[in-house]
Scaffold this active site. Sequence first.
Site, short mmCIF file in Angstrom:
data_model
loop_
_atom_site.label_atom_id
_atom_site.label_comp_id
_atom_site.label_asym_id
_atom_site.label_seq_id
_atom_site.Cartn_x
_atom_site.Cartn_y
_atom_site.Cartn_z
N GLY A 473 0.80 -1.21 0.00
CA GLY A 473 0.00 0.00 0.00
C GLY A 473 0.83 1.26 0.00
O GLY A 473 0.31 2.37 -0.02
N ARG A 595 16.07 11.34 0.24
CA ARG A 595 15.49 11.67 -1.06
C ARG A 595 14.04 11.18 -1.12
O ARG A 595 13.76 10.03 -0.78
CB ARG A 595 16.30 11.03 -2.18
CG ARG A 595 17.72 11.54 -2.26
CD ARG A 595 18.52 10.75 -3.28
NE ARG A 595 18.16 11.11 -4.65
CZ ARG A 595 18.71 10.54 -5.72
NH1 ARG A 595 19.60 9.58 -5.57
NH2 ARG A 595 18.34 10.91 -6.94
N ILE A 596 13.15 12.01 -1.55
CA ILE A 596 11.75 11.65 -1.70
C ILE A 596 11.52 11.27 -3.16
O ILE A 596 11.60 12.12 -4.05
CB ILE A 596 10.82 12.80 -1.27
CG1 ILE A 596 11.11 13.20 0.18
CG2 ILE A 596 9.36 12.40 -1.45
CD1 ILE A 596 10.91 12.09 1.20
N PRO A 599 6.65 12.37 -4.40
CA PRO A 599 6.00 13.21 -3.39
C PRO A 599 4.54 12.86 -3.13
O PRO A 599 4.05 13.01 -2.01
CB PRO A 599 6.13 14.63 -3.97
CG PRO A 599 7.31 14.55 -4.89
CD PRO A 599 7.28 13.17 -5.46
N THR A 601 2.85 9.82 -3.23
CA THR A 601 2.66 8.68 -2.33
C THR A 601 3.42 8.87 -1.02
O THR A 601 3.00 8.36 0.02
CB THR A 601 3.09 7.37 -3.02
OG1 THR A 601 4.43 7.52 -3.53
CG2 THR A 601 2.16 7.02 -4.15
N GLN A 605 1.94 8.47 2.75
CA GLN A 605 2.51 7.64 3.81
C GLN A 605 2.69 8.44 5.10
O GLN A 605 2.36 7.97 6.19
CB GLN A 605 3.86 7.09 3.37
CG GLN A 605 3.77 5.89 2.45
CD GLN A 605 3.22 4.68 3.18
OE1 GLN A 605 3.85 4.13 4.07
NE2 GLN A 605 2.03 4.27 2.82
N LYS A 667 15.81 7.26 2.79
CA LYS A 667 15.87 6.86 4.20
C LYS A 667 14.66 6.05 4.65
O LYS A 667 14.72 5.40 5.68
CB LYS A 667 16.01 8.10 5.09
CG LYS A 667 17.41 8.70 5.07
CD LYS A 667 17.53 9.78 6.13
CE LYS A 667 18.96 10.28 6.24
NZ LYS A 667 19.10 11.31 7.30
N GLY A 670 7.91 4.94 5.81
CA GLY A 670 6.73 4.18 6.21
C GLY A 670 6.37 4.32 7.68
O GLY A 670 5.20 4.17 8.05
N GLU A 671 7.35 4.62 8.53
CA GLU A 671 7.08 4.62 9.97
C GLU A 671 7.30 5.96 10.66
O GLU A 671 6.72 6.22 11.72
CB GLU A 671 7.92 3.53 10.64
CG GLU A 671 7.29 2.18 10.49
CD GLU A 671 8.28 1.05 10.23
OE1 GLU A 671 8.19 0.03 10.92
OE2 GLU A 671 9.13 1.17 9.33
#
Length: 724
Positions: A473, A595-596, A599, A601, A605, A667, A670-671
């Site tokens: 997801g 680094r993203i 942007p 998704t 998150q 990096k 998700g958390e």
Amino acid sequence: MTTATTGTTPPAEGAHGSPHTRVEGPEKVTGTARYAGDVPFAELAHGWLALSTVARGRVRPVDTASVLAMPGVLAVLHHGNAPHVNTDYAGMLGPPDPTIAVFQNDRVPHRGWPVALVVAETSEQAREAAEALVVEYEEEPHDVAFDAQRPDAYASGGPEKPDVAEKGDLAAQLASSAAVVDEEYTTPEEHHSPMEPHAATARWEGGRLELVDSNQGSAWIVDELAKLFSLDPSSVRVRSEHVGGAFGSKGVRAHQVAAVMAATVLQRPVRVVLTRRQMFTLTGYRSPTAQRVRLGADADGRLRALEHDSLSLTSTVHEFVEPSAGVARVMYDATAHRTANRLVRLDVPTPTFMRAPGEAPGSFALESALDELAEQCGLDPIELRARNEPETGPVSGLPFSTRNVLACFREGAGRFGWAERDPRPGIRREGHLLIGTGTAAASFPSRAIPSTAAVTAEQDGGFTVRITAADVGTGARTALALVAADALGVPTDQVRVRIGDSDFGQAMIAGGSMGTRSWAWAVTAAARDLREQLALGGSVPPEGITVRSDTAAAIGALTETERHAYGAQFAEVAVDTATGEVRVRRMLGIFAAGRIVNPLTARGQLVGGMIWGISMALHEEAARDDASGATVGADFAGYHVAANADVPHVEADWVTDVDPDDPVGIKGIGEIGIVGAAAAIANAVWHATGVRHRHLPIRPDRILRAEPDRILRAEEEGAGARRG
């Protein structure tokens, strides 16, 4: 220590860095994306697990005759007839939890332990038969009571390697401190409950075991199943194309093993799907915690002493620790520093990883305590944190790869309007509502695990990426397509990404915020190598040109540093003094997360994590009945989570955070979004009311019971301040 550029999303570099909708989005919104419980099989049979109704004891011999005579019933597996499995091994995450080795003996170590699997022609027949199965027990006394004063608590890791880190004389530094905080903070049992239930279908085809599953890493499941059933890993294939949420719960579980057993016995495909209620027992959860934090500081707010002791629970059959004290080992230094993670064994299911394991509950305690210290020292909470920024890892002594937490606070404070905040609690009032604002820091480790990937140049001019990744997801498919397109130097629509198949080779699981970072590294390496080969000229043969990568050597050569994502959380709450209701009116999170890639998704998150923080602070709480050992209200009627009405305005953004020593630069996000969120809300509730809430969730009854005279005084003082 490096610095960061503040602001919004930096300019895109090629495909990644600019917003892209999910590549699999059309499949999902049109219903053509098939999840584990949707994939059709010929001659499919259905299994239904029967769970123990006692919390401790033994299963007596199971009489299955009446159930086997029911319509459609094909088999009943239990400890008296199930295939034997091997549990004497170490898997990717250590020794297996015996819960997955179903039906191997007659012991029952907790309520809801799998005692039988009923297999029938239809799911309805299997469920009816499982509910009709009578299982008798020799019941024994059980203990499920968790509290901070348990005399049988022990340091996790055992006597040989206890999870304790310490330096300096804690007692002496506390005694010489001008300001001291010594408080206990608690968090309750919490559950993942992803939208898609756990489901697995097992079948044998040409002497090879295949499992169609909903998991966080197909290669991980292959490794565990091969060891459990004493198979060559090459004879096992696991597919998990679409996953409807996981959050740490979708590893190796009892239903997968039971499905394989039944398919082996019946020699036909067998599907086992868990109910929502069964998921509360069988798929792990976050342990409750009792955390004591002691802080001592000079008059100027600089820490002399820091102690963070965390107690969590585990089952009697397997040790799992919620490492809540670990966050203090990274965030703040002190002359004397002690952190410990402790456990108590109870007759309960084994907890497991749940979004930001350790950091989520640990940050609530630590960042709440920092806010209390700021109050004692008469300092702004952000200024206190700035004065205690470490130069190196407080415990490890290692340099930070980048540490841009103060850049997050500067950017966030400006956007949130922090400078206009009156620091006195109970001052702002709107009618019958008390208004408050709070903040907290966030951190989560950034790691990479060796992975393999293959990239093929197809004859039609397109490229196919194959990697055993799992998109739970997060938008991983899309991120990997963008990464591959940049490395190949082609438009994104020329790249096809295939994931979720163990036949693609070893790769990191989707967990620990390590998935995309690990996979992107492998995909980049393979794509760049392929691009170089294509640059040498020559036509692409009909079978294509494939290049495979393995990042083990590159990751092994990384310089050892403290590598983390960071963030600053801000919250504004309104507290209704008549009803005790707390409403989060707005939240802002600013993060330094490398680094993203995408942007669109990424923001989803981060916002999702922050909303979970609202849920953690105000709603989520699973209660266990001491008498039966069962979870009370194991459904969405009894277990409350934040809904749309609870989230009026949540904003997430990031600062530029470039690690010069990291060739990937990702990096993980998700958390980090959930870390610190609950503390920011709790700190805002204090600012609104003048009352500290150290026990989550902050329910209306706790607001009303928590020294109402203090709330009344805060209201009166606020009214006086406004008149003055």
